[in-house]
Write a protein that holds these residues in place. Structure first.
Motif, PDB file in Angstrom:
ATOM      1  N   ASP A 136      11.481  35.624 -42.939  1.00 60.36           N
ATOM      2  CA  ASP A 136      12.264  36.852 -42.808  1.00 60.36           C
ATOM      3  C   ASP A 136      12.543  37.066 -41.318  1.00 60.36           C
ATOM      4  O   ASP A 136      11.614  37.280 -40.534  1.00 60.36           O
ATOM      5  N   PRO A 137      13.813  36.980 -40.893  1.00 62.15           N
ATOM      6  CA  PRO A 137      14.118  37.096 -39.461  1.00 62.15           C
ATOM      7  C   PRO A 137      13.678  38.397 -38.817  1.00 62.15           C
ATOM      8  O   PRO A 137      13.636  38.485 -37.590  1.00 62.15           O
ATOM      9  N   SER A 138      13.330  39.418 -39.621  1.00 65.84           N
ATOM     10  CA  SER A 138      12.860  40.683 -39.035  1.00 65.84           C
ATOM     11  C   SER A 138      11.380  40.617 -38.664  1.00 65.84           C
ATOM     12  O   SER A 138      10.851  41.566 -38.071  1.00 65.84           O
ATOM     13  N   THR A 139      10.713  39.522 -39.005  1.00 65.37           N
ATOM     14  CA  THR A 139       9.291  39.357 -38.719  1.00 65.37           C
ATOM     15  C   THR A 139       9.101  38.328 -37.606  1.00 65.37           C
ATOM     16  O   THR A 139      10.008  37.554 -37.299  1.00 65.37           O
ATOM     17  N   PRO A 140       7.916  38.328 -36.977  1.00 64.60           N
ATOM     18  CA  PRO A 140       7.666  37.341 -35.922  1.00 64.60           C
ATOM     19  C   PRO A 140       7.760  35.910 -36.457  1.00 64.60           C
ATOM     20  O   PRO A 140       7.491  35.645 -37.630  1.00 64.60           O
ATOM     21  N   TRP A 141       8.127  35.009 -35.564  1.00 58.32           N
ATOM     22  CA  TRP A 141       8.191  33.592 -35.921  1.00 58.32           C
ATOM     23  C   TRP A 141       6.778  33.090 -36.217  1.00 58.32           C
ATOM     24  O   TRP A 141       5.839  33.364 -35.467  1.00 58.32           O
ATOM     25  N   PRO A 142       6.590  32.378 -37.336  1.00 53.76           N
ATOM     26  CA  PRO A 142       5.227  31.984 -37.720  1.00 53.76           C
ATOM     27  C   PRO A 142       4.667  30.861 -36.854  1.00 53.76           C
ATOM     28  O   PRO A 142       5.370  30.227 -36.070  1.00 53.76           O
ATOM     29  N   LYS A 143       3.376  30.623 -37.050  1.00 52.29           N
ATOM     30  CA  LYS A 143       2.718  29.471 -36.451  1.00 52.29           C
ATOM     31  C   LYS A 143       2.519  28.399 -37.522  1.00 52.29           C
ATOM     32  O   LYS A 143       2.594  28.684 -38.717  1.00 52.29           O
ATOM     33  N   PHE A 144       2.245  27.147 -37.064  1.00 51.45           N
ATOM     34  CA  PHE A 144       2.247  26.021 -37.983  1.00 51.45           C
ATOM     35  C   PHE A 144       1.083  25.069 -37.742  1.00 51.45           C
ATOM     36  O   PHE A 144       0.476  25.044 -36.667  1.00 51.45           O
ATOM     37  N   GLU A 145       0.799  24.301 -38.787  1.00 52.57           N
ATOM     38  CA  GLU A 145       0.007  23.084 -38.667  1.00 52.57           C
ATOM     39  C   GLU A 145       0.880  21.914 -39.108  1.00 52.57           C
ATOM     40  O   GLU A 145       1.852  22.090 -39.840  1.00 52.57           O
ATOM     41  N   TYR A 146       0.497  20.717 -38.651  1.00 52.57           N
ATOM     42  CA  TYR A 146       1.344  19.550 -38.881  1.00 52.57           C
ATOM     43  C   TYR A 146       0.537  18.386 -39.433  1.00 52.57           C
ATOM     44  O   TYR A 146      -0.605  18.154 -39.021  1.00 52.57           O
ATOM     45  N   GLU A 147       1.126  17.678 -40.359  1.00 49.61           N
ATOM     46  CA  GLU A 147       0.594  16.396 -40.830  1.00 49.61           C
ATOM     47  C   GLU A 147       1.665  15.336 -40.575  1.00 49.61           C
ATOM     48  O   GLU A 147       2.864  15.619 -40.637  1.00 49.61           O
ATOM     49  N   ASN A 148       1.252  14.109 -40.320  1.00 49.82           N
ATOM     50  CA  ASN A 148       2.218  13.017 -40.132  1.00 49.82           C
ATOM     51  C   ASN A 148       1.886  11.849 -41.059  1.00 49.82           C
ATOM     52  O   ASN A 148       1.432  10.792 -40.629  1.00 49.82           O
ATOM     53  N   PRO A 149       2.112  12.002 -42.352  1.00 50.75           N
ATOM     54  CA  PRO A 149       1.788  10.925 -43.294  1.00 50.75           C
ATOM     55  C   PRO A 149       2.647   9.685 -43.043  1.00 50.75           C
ATOM     56  O   PRO A 149       3.809   9.780 -42.642  1.00 50.75           O
TER      57      PRO A 149
END
Length: 665
Positions: free
Chosen positions: A611-624
């Motif tokens: 939702d663009p009205s909310t802060p940009w989220p944080k992430f985790e990453y996998e590289n299969p």
């Protein structure tokens, strides 16, 4: 190049009247050209008129190599998918049927239907409009060029200056076609004239060095033509942008010798020996090896680079890198996009040799035309970016990609956004999670990209079975906002066979190889500064680029991938000419991006749109590791160096006019 494009169509319509009688099909080993039956118009007709003669040359322009036409796409994928930058997910493509499973054979060059499996055709079977998808033997083009060179003086209503100019263009076209084949097969059969109907070719296969010197001699002939102009005048450029010039020839000369000087052929040992059971009366290892290592070949490459830049200076530095109008992402990306995507115009002159300066060849049919290409390839997973390509791009400040231990559960406790503050060319090349996309650079009608697991783009029905983002990334270069206003057939596109940025990179490599490491870094910076990157040596002191030649050459290759990747197959050919077995055999990876909640846990659910009205989220990453179409090259012990060059046509070898098979096939 509107007039040339119109003439290509015109010549195609009249091919049954004019072209078959003068550009008969190349049948090397049988009859060098077999005249088409039932044709009354002969070669005298073509060279009786300046207009007919020009049309004849325009048809040769239509056969310049472009990896993005169906005849060169391995039945649905450009050759970039054999490199480490892209992967093919479509089941019917030549990569998944032949290359990835290690099943390519010498018969791959001999298919007459549209299911062409090889990455480049030595086949003599099909012409420009054939059912085989537009494959054109280089020798069809070669014979056209020789015929023009040998007969243009007969044209009664053409000036001597124009005759010279057309000869220069024909020599350059012919040299480029030989170079195309050389970097796929090695030494070639060299046609030094237009052979007559029924005349047998008996010259056999030339050595690799003889082939390079022959290509070079054609380029020299072009350069020496007094009527061959350095550039298209700005007053004519809207009509003739993309037409070859003396600058095209000088640039091609440098590129040819860069390939020749590289370790594939220029080595103390051949890349692979023939086994005893493959030796014939025609076999000669120097067909695929220069016989020794000669460091002076890099001096030749450097000299030809300098010749280009000196000639450009004498002509007012007509060719220049397109520069940003503003020092921000929008400015950098606009300049880069104009450089790689669009044709030269009166205000911007960066392209030196356009391989495919067309608007469209069809209105969206499969394989031909830009929309057809997009539908047949990118929109169905024919060429999807790898995680290795993402990591190739460094940071906006000039550092190389710094994150070495970021993939895996719990590996990103601080929520680092690995896609933030990157080289702007990354964002022009592929879609990655972004929330701060500049206006006008969005995709699918939105100015953000949520290409994470169960984000909008992962769920969007516009994407065909998610194959567009099968790796976790989506292609952007060339396609832009495919569903927005930038429909691909609405624009004139120019695929650069060579552009000025590459000339700086070729010279940087030649300087590094000849000991001028600082000069190489200076040339690198010319290209990198266009998109606002800091000096490579200053921002990455641990690489010791002022003294470590190996590291510097690796960085030049990386920079080539960032700047000219996915344009004319150069990443793959860089891996080949540099004998990068390490890159061919290293498994490639996808990306899985997981959105985190406010507590740092991976969010679950089928709809994780932002939702663009909310802060940009944080992430985790996998590289299969990629498993869909896993390449046998990655299997321990499977790789052999035969894969550096393709097999030539079995049918051609069996004609016994001196053509030999490459080692290992």
């Amino acid at each position: 190049m509107k007039k040339i494009l119109n003439k290509i169509v015109f010549v195609g319509i009249l091919s049954s009247i004019i072209l078959p009688s003068c550009v008969d099909r190349f049948a090397i080993g049988d009859a060098f050209l077999e005249k088409a039956p039932g044709v009354d118009v002969n070669i005298d007709t073509v060279f009786s008129s300046a207009e007919y003669t020009r049309n004849f040359l325009w048809s040769a322009y239509g056969q310049l190599y472009c990896t993005y036409t169906s005849g060169n796409m391995m039945n649905g994928a450009p050759i970039d998918v054999l490199s480490d930058s892209y992967h093919c997910y479509v089941s019917w493509g030549g990569p998944k049927q032949s290359y990835y499973p290690g099943l390519l054979t010498e018969d791959a060059q001999d298919t007459e239907d549209g299911n062409f499996q090889g990455k480049f055709s030595y086949s003599t079977k099909s012409g420009l409009d054939s059912d085989a998808g537009g494959r054109v033997s280089i020798y069809e083009t070669v014979r056209k060029c020789w015929q023009l060179i040998e007969n243009v003086d007969r044209v009664p209503d053409m000036s001597e200056n124009e005759k010279s100019r057309l000869r220069g263009e024909a020599y350059t076209i012919m040299a480029s076609r030989y170079f195309d084949a050389f970097r796929n097969f090695g030494g070639l059969c060299l046609a030094r004239k237009a052979y007559g109907v029924g005349e047998q070719f008996t010259g056999g296969r030339a050595t690799a060095m003889e082939t390079v010197e022959f290509i070079d001699s054609l380029i020299v002939c072009a350069i020496n033509e007094p009527g061959y102009i350095w550039n298209i005048p700005d007053s004519d450029i809207n009509q003739w942008s993309g037409r070859l010039t003396r600058a095209s020839a000088r640039a091609l000369r440098a590129k040819v010798w860069m390939f020749a000087a590289s370790p594939l052929f220029n080595n103390s040992q051949p890349y692979m020996e023939y086994t005893p059971d493959k030796v014939t009366e025609f076999t000669n290892i120097e067909h695929v090896w220069f016989g020794r290592e000669d460091p002076s070949l890099w001096n030749r490459c450097l000299q030809y680079c300098n010749d280009f830049f000196e000639d450009n200076a004498k002509n007012g530095n007509y060719y220049q890198l397109i520069q940003p109008a503003s020092q921000d992402e929008a400015g950098y990306r606009t300049a880069y996009r104009r450089a790689y995507r669009y044709r030269n115009d009166a205000s911007h002159h960066e392209k030196l040799f356009d391989a495919h300066p067309t608007k469209t060849l069809s209105d969206g049919g499969w394989g031909w035309g830009w929309r057809g290409f997009a539908l047949d390839c990118y929109r169905q997973g024919g060429a999807v970016p790898t995680n290795e390509l993402m990591e190739c791009f460094g940071m906006q400040d000039g550092r190389v990609f710094p994150y070495t231990d970021i993939y895996g559960a719990g590996k990103n406790p601080n929520g680092i956004d690995i896609f933030a503050e990157r080289d702007p060319r990354l964002y022009e090349t592929m879609l990655v999670p972004r929330h701060d996309v500049p206006a006008g650079f969005g995709y699918n009608g939105q100015n953000y990209s949520d290409v994470w697991v169960n984000g909008l783009m992962d769920k969007d029905s516009n994407f065909n079975n998610k194959d567009d983002i099968a790796s976790g990334y989506c292609k952007y270069k060339w396609l832009l906002d495919y569903y927005g206003d930038k429909q691909m057939d609405d624009e004139y596109i120019g695929i650069a066979y060579i552009r000025l940025a590459e000339m700086y990179l070729i010279r940087a490599e030649a300087k590094a190889e000849t000991g001028d490491l600082q000069g190489a870094l200076d040339d690198l910076h010319v290209v990198r500064s266009r998109v606002g990157l800091g000096r490579l040596e200053d921002k990455n002191p641990g690489l010791n680029l002022k003294s470590n030649k190996e590291n510097l050459i690796n960085e030049i290759l990386r920079e080539r991938n960032c700047e000219i990747g996915a344009e004319c197959g150069d990443r793959l050919y860089d891996m080949i000419r540099r004998k990068r077995q390490d890159l061919f055999t290293k498994p490639l990876h996808e990306i899985r991006i997981y959105r985190l909640d406010e507590n740092g846990n991976r969010m679950e659910g089928d709809d994780l749109r932002w939702d663009p009205s909310t802060p940009w989220p944080k992430f985790e990453y996998e590289n299969p590791q990629i498993t869909n179409g896993a390449r046998r090259w990655w299997d321990p012990g499977f790789w052999t160096n035969k894969w550096y060059l393709d097999p030539v046509s079995r049918i051609e070898v069996q004609k016994k006019y001196g053509l030999t098979q490459n080692p290992g096939w």
